[in-house]
Design a protein around this motif. Sequence first.
Motif, PDB file in Angstrom:
ATOM      1  N   MET A   1       0.968  -1.559   0.272  1.00 50.08           N
ATOM      2  CA  MET A   1      -0.893  -0.179  -0.031  1.00 50.08           C
ATOM      3  C   MET A   1       1.120   1.238   0.239  1.00 50.08           C
ATOM      4  O   MET A   1       1.732   1.144   0.744  1.00 50.08           O
ATOM      5  CB  MET A   1      -0.539  -0.089   1.259  1.00 50.08           C
ATOM      6  N   LYS A   2       0.577   2.413  -0.838  1.00 56.88           N
ATOM      7  CA  LYS A   2       1.281   3.522  -0.648  1.00 56.88           C
ATOM      8  C   LYS A   2       0.618   4.817  -0.291  1.00 56.88           C
ATOM      9  O   LYS A   2      -0.562   4.857  -1.303  1.00 56.88           O
ATOM     10  CB  LYS A   2       1.917   3.424  -2.223  1.00 56.88           C
ATOM     11  N   PRO A   3       0.193   4.882   1.127  1.00 52.88           N
ATOM     12  CA  PRO A   3      -0.366   5.889   1.386  1.00 52.88           C
ATOM     13  C   PRO A   3      -0.799   7.255   0.216  1.00 52.88           C
ATOM     14  O   PRO A   3      -1.018   8.028   0.406  1.00 52.88           O
ATOM     15  CB  PRO A   3       0.431   6.158   2.719  1.00 52.88           C
ATOM     16  N   SER A   4       0.341   7.599  -0.345  1.00 53.50           N
ATOM     17  CA  SER A   4       0.285   8.828  -0.508  1.00 53.50           C
ATOM     18  C   SER A   4      -0.056   8.681  -2.053  1.00 53.50           C
ATOM     19  O   SER A   4       0.421   9.392  -2.886  1.00 53.50           O
ATOM     20  CB  SER A   4       1.824   9.770  -0.609  1.00 53.50           C
ATOM     21  N   ALA A   5      -0.523   7.146  -3.192  1.00 52.60           N
ATOM     22  CA  ALA A   5      -0.847   6.894  -3.775  1.00 52.60           C
ATOM     23  C   ALA A   5      -1.819   7.896  -3.904  1.00 52.60           C
ATOM     24  O   ALA A   5      -2.959   8.462  -3.073  1.00 52.60           O
ATOM     25  CB  ALA A   5      -0.547   5.530  -4.544  1.00 52.60           C
ATOM     26  N   PRO A   6      -1.795   8.216  -5.515  1.00 51.84           N
ATOM     27  CA  PRO A   6      -3.407   8.335  -5.767  1.00 51.84           C
ATOM     28  C   PRO A   6      -4.998   8.153  -5.134  1.00 51.84           C
ATOM     29  O   PRO A   6      -4.382   6.379  -5.169  1.00 51.84           O
ATOM     30  CB  PRO A   6      -3.751   8.211  -7.607  1.00 51.84           C
ATOM     31  N   HIS A   7      -5.853   8.507  -4.946  1.00 50.52           N
ATOM     32  CA  HIS A   7      -7.240   8.318  -4.307  1.00 50.52           C
ATOM     33  C   HIS A   7      -7.713   7.168  -4.507  1.00 50.52           C
ATOM     34  O   HIS A   7      -8.811   5.861  -4.538  1.00 50.52           O
ATOM     35  CB  HIS A   7      -7.829   9.178  -3.984  1.00 50.52           C
ATOM     36  N   ILE A   9      -6.011   4.733  -5.286  1.00 50.11           N
ATOM     37  CA  ILE A   9      -5.277   3.279  -4.549  1.00 50.11           C
ATOM     38  C   ILE A   9      -5.885   3.666  -3.553  1.00 50.11           C
ATOM     39  O   ILE A   9      -5.224   4.806  -2.618  1.00 50.11           O
ATOM     40  CB  ILE A   9      -4.091   2.945  -5.068  1.00 50.11           C
ATOM     41  N   HIS A  10      -6.908   3.024  -2.343  1.00 53.32           N
ATOM     42  CA  HIS A  10      -6.925   3.089  -0.809  1.00 53.32           C
ATOM     43  C   HIS A  10      -6.598   2.634   0.081  1.00 53.32           C
ATOM     44  O   HIS A  10      -4.983   1.513  -0.229  1.00 53.32           O
ATOM     45  CB  HIS A  10      -8.396   2.975  -1.264  1.00 53.32           C
ATOM     46  N   LEU A  11      -5.680   3.505   1.067  1.00 53.68           N
ATOM     47  CA  LEU A  11      -5.517   2.699   2.211  1.00 53.68           C
ATOM     48  C   LEU A  11      -5.911   1.421   2.747  1.00 53.68           C
ATOM     49  O   LEU A  11      -7.552   0.845   2.353  1.00 53.68           O
ATOM     50  CB  LEU A  11      -5.453   3.646   3.323  1.00 53.68           C
ATOM     51  N   ASP A  12      -4.904   0.769   3.278  1.00 53.32           N
ATOM     52  CA  ASP A  12      -5.680  -0.612   3.630  1.00 53.32           C
ATOM     53  C   ASP A  12      -5.692  -0.710   5.183  1.00 53.32           C
ATOM     54  O   ASP A  12      -6.059   0.205   5.984  1.00 53.32           O
ATOM     55  CB  ASP A  12      -3.984  -1.589   3.747  1.00 53.32           C
ATOM     56  N   ILE A  24      -0.186   4.846  15.188  1.00 52.36           N
ATOM     57  CA  ILE A  24       0.789   5.145  13.813  1.00 52.36           C
ATOM     58  C   ILE A  24       0.575   6.544  14.300  1.00 52.36           C
ATOM     59  O   ILE A  24       0.461   7.542  14.694  1.00 52.36           O
ATOM     60  CB  ILE A  24      -0.370   4.812  12.908  1.00 52.36           C
ATOM     61  N   THR A  25       2.193   6.668  13.651  1.00 53.41           N
ATOM     62  CA  THR A  25       3.196   7.609  14.566  1.00 53.41           C
ATOM     63  C   THR A  25       4.201   8.052  13.248  1.00 53.41           C
ATOM     64  O   THR A  25       4.461   7.276  12.286  1.00 53.41           O
ATOM     65  CB  THR A  25       4.100   7.827  15.495  1.00 53.41           C
ATOM     66  N   GLY A  26       4.339   9.163  13.137  1.00 52.68           N
ATOM     67  CA  GLY A  26       5.961   9.059  12.228  1.00 52.68           C
ATOM     68  C   GLY A  26       5.452   9.981  11.051  1.00 52.68           C
ATOM     69  O   GLY A  26       4.230  10.100  10.126  1.00 52.68           O
ATOM     70  N   PRO A  27       6.599   9.548   9.759  1.00 57.44           N
ATOM     71  CA  PRO A  27       6.487   9.849   8.509  1.00 57.44           C
ATOM     72  C   PRO A  27       5.659   8.814   8.098  1.00 57.44           C
ATOM     73  O   PRO A  27       4.264   9.621   7.375  1.00 57.44           O
ATOM     74  CB  PRO A  27       7.896   9.065   7.683  1.00 57.44           C
ATOM     75  N   ALA A  28       4.919   8.058   8.323  1.00 61.45           N
ATOM     76  CA  ALA A  28       3.849   7.091   7.690  1.00 61.45           C
ATOM     77  C   ALA A  28       2.418   7.986   8.159  1.00 61.45           C
ATOM     78  O   ALA A  28       1.588   7.222   7.428  1.00 61.45           O
ATOM     79  CB  ALA A  28       4.051   5.747   8.508  1.00 61.45           C
ATOM     80  N   ARG A  29       2.224   8.464   8.779  1.00 62.60           N
ATOM     81  CA  ARG A  29       1.232   8.678   9.909  1.00 62.60           C
ATOM     82  C   ARG A  29       1.089  10.295   8.950  1.00 62.60           C
ATOM     83  O   ARG A  29      -0.275  10.370   8.338  1.00 62.60           O
ATOM     84  CB  ARG A  29       1.396   9.488  11.143  1.00 62.60           C
ATOM     85  N   ASP A  30       1.608  11.150   8.995  1.00 58.94           N
ATOM     86  CA  ASP A  30       1.938  12.107   7.549  1.00 58.94           C
ATOM     87  C   ASP A  30       1.437  11.622   6.572  1.00 58.94           C
ATOM     88  O   ASP A  30       0.904  11.708   6.044  1.00 58.94           O
ATOM     89  CB  ASP A  30       3.437  13.139   7.328  1.00 58.94           C
ATOM     90  N   ASP A  31       2.655  10.399   6.129  1.00 60.45           N
ATOM     91  CA  ASP A  31       1.569   9.788   4.604  1.00 60.45           C
ATOM     92  C   ASP A  31       0.210   9.701   4.403  1.00 60.45           C
ATOM     93  O   ASP A  31      -0.602   9.966   3.219  1.00 60.45           O
ATOM     94  CB  ASP A  31       2.864   8.631   4.194  1.00 60.45           C
ATOM     95  N   ALA A  32      -0.433   8.959   5.772  1.00 62.68           N
ATOM     96  CA  ALA A  32      -1.889   8.320   5.436  1.00 62.68           C
ATOM     97  C   ALA A  32      -2.799  10.050   5.207  1.00 62.68           C
ATOM     98  O   ALA A  32      -3.680  10.381   5.088  1.00 62.68           O
ATOM     99  CB  ALA A  32      -2.074   7.990   7.084  1.00 62.68           C
ATOM    100  N   PRO A  40     -11.443  11.099  -0.364  1.00 66.60           N
ATOM    101  CA  PRO A  40     -13.390  10.919   1.099  1.00 66.60           C
ATOM    102  C   PRO A  40     -13.548   9.613   1.507  1.00 66.60           C
ATOM    103  O   PRO A  40     -14.040   9.457   2.272  1.00 66.60           O
ATOM    104  CB  PRO A  40     -13.593  12.006   0.036  1.00 66.60           C
ATOM    105  N   HIS A  41     -13.147   8.945   0.723  1.00 67.53           N
ATOM    106  CA  HIS A  41     -13.381   7.363   1.049  1.00 67.53           C
ATOM    107  C   HIS A  41     -13.394   7.088   2.404  1.00 67.53           C
ATOM    108  O   HIS A  41     -13.368   6.080   2.874  1.00 67.53           O
ATOM    109  CB  HIS A  41     -12.704   6.056  -0.692  1.00 67.53           C
ATOM    110  N   CYS A  42     -11.701   7.374   1.928  1.00 65.79           N
ATOM    111  CA  CYS A  42     -11.022   6.600   3.158  1.00 65.79           C
ATOM    112  C   CYS A  42     -10.957   7.301   4.139  1.00 65.79           C
ATOM    113  O   CYS A  42     -11.375   7.313   5.680  1.00 65.79           O
ATOM    114  CB  CYS A  42      -9.129   7.145   2.692  1.00 65.79           C
ATOM    115  N   ALA A  43     -11.065   8.975   4.459  1.00 68.60           N
ATOM    116  CA  ALA A  43     -10.908   9.696   5.183  1.00 68.60           C
ATOM    117  C   ALA A  43     -12.536   9.184   5.567  1.00 68.60           C
ATOM    118  O   ALA A  43     -12.481   9.353   7.361  1.00 68.60           O
ATOM    119  CB  ALA A  43     -11.241  11.103   4.777  1.00 68.60           C
ATOM    120  N   ALA A  44     -13.823   8.820   5.045  1.00 71.52           N
ATOM    121  CA  ALA A  44     -14.928   8.629   6.089  1.00 71.52           C
ATOM    122  C   ALA A  44     -14.742   7.487   6.341  1.00 71.52           C
ATOM    123  O   ALA A  44     -15.716   7.422   7.543  1.00 71.52           O
ATOM    124  CB  ALA A  44     -16.172   8.784   4.325  1.00 71.52           C
ATOM    125  N   ASP A  45     -14.046   6.729   6.230  1.00 69.74           N
ATOM    126  CA  ASP A  45     -14.009   5.544   6.314  1.00 69.74           C
ATOM    127  C   ASP A  45     -13.527   5.109   7.473  1.00 69.74           C
ATOM    128  O   ASP A  45     -13.893   4.614   8.985  1.00 69.74           O
ATOM    129  CB  ASP A  45     -13.289   4.504   5.384  1.00 69.74           C
TER     130      ASP A  45
END
Lengths: 220, 173
Positions: A1-7, A9-12, A24-32, A40-45
Amino acid sequence: MKPSAPHDIHLDEPMRQALADGTITGPARDDALKHLAACPHCAADVALLTSTIARMRDQSTISVPADLESLWTDVRARVESKKVIHLAADAPTGRRGRRHLSTALWSAAALVFMAALVAGSRIAWRHLTAGTLAEAAVADSLDAYDAEARALLDHLEVERAVMRRETAATIDHDLAAIDSAIEELQLALSKDPRNPALRQLLASSYRQKVSLLRRARNAS
Amino acid sequence: MAAEPLDDVALARRGDVDAFGRLYKESAPAVYRVCRRMVADETQARELVQDTFVRAWERLTQFRGDSAFTTWLHRLAVTTTLEHLRRTRRDLFRHVEADDDLAVRSTASALDARVDVEAALDKLPPGARTVFVLHDIEGYSHDEIARMTGIAAGTARAQLWRARRALSKLLAP
């Protein structure tokens, strides 16, 4: 999963769950978070999961029965049946000397308690041949403990003058608690004189009283 | 929870049942909430409240004041309830890897918008419910839950996620 990819491709699932519970903390959190801003799909979930956790954590959502206090009667009955007097379990131990004294007291108490058990068993052994005589043995033991307790109390009164006020107060408090238990047990026994559990509890309370007084004597 | 009743704790440790009664009055609602979240049955929760306080009385000498009395009691309630669940439901975590149990329970009865938290929790299978309560409400880590329940930390994590998903559906308007 690539969190900063176009939407498209969703967060796992692990990432969404970690965002929801904040693990989750640090750079991974920033990317997410960047991904959430664009998707909006991942944000709502994630928002749904977050609100679910928050809602479930709300203590007020569990109703408490109005009669919960009435359960105390049952708890008390069960507690009384297991009643044990805890002797000076939290007496002040701030000074080093007092700590040493406390250790010595507990060691002495353990020895005295063992001696009392041996003495008690000897007394009881003489009467084991007949069931009815066992009650008499317990009564004899109680009389012996009572007599020793009175002698030790006399000694305590003499020593009180030179005893630290704090120590005296602790002893008095513990004695009052034990005496209260003895009184309650004597009352219960007067109503049910052949109850072996009550007799054992009473003997145990007397033993503790004598033990406490002996410790007080040894400390003085 | 309310302010710490330190004096009553000290008195109770010395055998004062009345002081322990005051502690009961103060703390019983919080203990009930812990137990009720972990078991689906209100009667069981009430029994567990009693068991927790009787056990607290027996173990008062072990309470050394390192944490707040209420925290200690809280943990005792969790442990007591877990033991009850293990005793009464030997299959508590047996189907933990299977999705079907949770799926059936979460969709079998369509809850309407009035569904409350208690009802939603009651719809979870016991294993998922236990892990969810321990992690998301009581704040235990997956490793701690693994030790307490005897399941793997990864399994606990998977169970938690499924429980959250089910609860989200159940609580959705």
